[in-house]
Every structure is written in structure tokens, then in C-alpha cells.
Enzyme design. Sequence first.
Site: not given
Length: 196
Positions: A13, A92, A111, A143, A176
Amino acid sequence: MNCVILGSGKGSNAEAILKAWNQQFLGNTKIKAILSDKPDAQILKVADSFGIPARHINMDQDSAYISSEESKTLFEIINEYSPNLIVLAGFMKILPVNFIYKFKGQIINIHPSLLPSFKGLNAIKRAFDHGVKITGCTVHMVTEKIDDGKIIAQAPVRVMETDSLESVTQKIQAAEHVLLPTVIAKISQEYSHHTE
Ligand code: GRF
């Protein structure tokens, strides 16, 4: 817009973001640094190959959590780059609540499921094993609750009879690599608008 990327893994990513950035798809985004909790993570090599500062931040490898000492170091290092946006791209570790509050509204995560389904680890496998026919990926605000913040964007991926866990994983990752740079481009546009 100053952006710092955090990751622990192969960095596909991050690579997609850096490619989009190289091609000037990310507006006024400046990728300031890539940070990893894993010293030998591929994501740091990806950063190197694009000439972006790559830094390992020493953290306990046996815990999913970040201690208050580690959090202090992380905060100090990140702050050096005055980030307006922090992108979690396969990071992670669970960020401490006070860290999230310090950068409230400025941290996003990718995600590999259509949230709010399949929060947490091994999301692709759990969705596949459950027999879902449509899965995908989600970019959301971070959050204090894991994989729970407001959804910014999603991309669906169909699961066909002929698909395997591997092929679904590939399709999700390809999705993604388009979704995350697109979201960053949009946030940077909004950011420019606000600061004009
Ligand atoms: C991605 O599938 C992302 O959804 C999840 O971790 C993976 C990171 O992959 N949070 P990579 O390191 O970007 O290749």
C-alpha cells in the site's frame, strides 16, 4: 499537506501511495517519512527505494500494544514531520488512546474487509471462510475502538465460485492500491481548500 505512513509489513500500500505521489496524483501531499515497528519490514525498503526517510521505531515485538514509553518516542518522532495526515498501511500495533487524541481526525487506516463486518485480524480469511459473496476494503478514520471509526471510502470485491483465499486476497489488495491513494488525494484537496 504533510503525510507520514506507518506500517509493519510488505508495504504494497505504501508503494501504491508513493507511485501515485510520483505521478503527481496526490495533489499537494508531501510524504515526509515511513515508520515501522519492525526493523526488517519490507515497507522500510520501499521507502528507501523512493528516497523517503525510513525509520524503525523500537517496540516490543511480543505485544500488540504500545507502551507509554514507546508511545512517547513515537509521538516525538512523528511530530518532527508536522503531519497533517497519518496513514496506517498495515500497521499491526494498536495505537494508544492519548496518541489518537493528539492527532484527532488526522489518522486513517486501510482494512481488508467491508467494515463494519470482519473487524480485527485475518479479516480476509474470516470473510472467505464465512462464504461472503462480496467483500472488499475500507478506509476509515482511526478512533480508540479498533477498525471502528467513520468510513471514508470502500471498494467492493466479488467472490466467485472459482476464487480461492489467495485469489480473493490478491483482488482485495489490488482494490486497496487504488482506494488508499484516491482517499489521500481527496483529503489533500480538502486540505488545500481549507488552508487557501
Ligand atoms: C493490507 O491488506 C491492509 O488492509 C491491512 O494490512 C495489509 C498491509 O499490506 N491493514 P501491505 O503491507 O500494504 O502490503
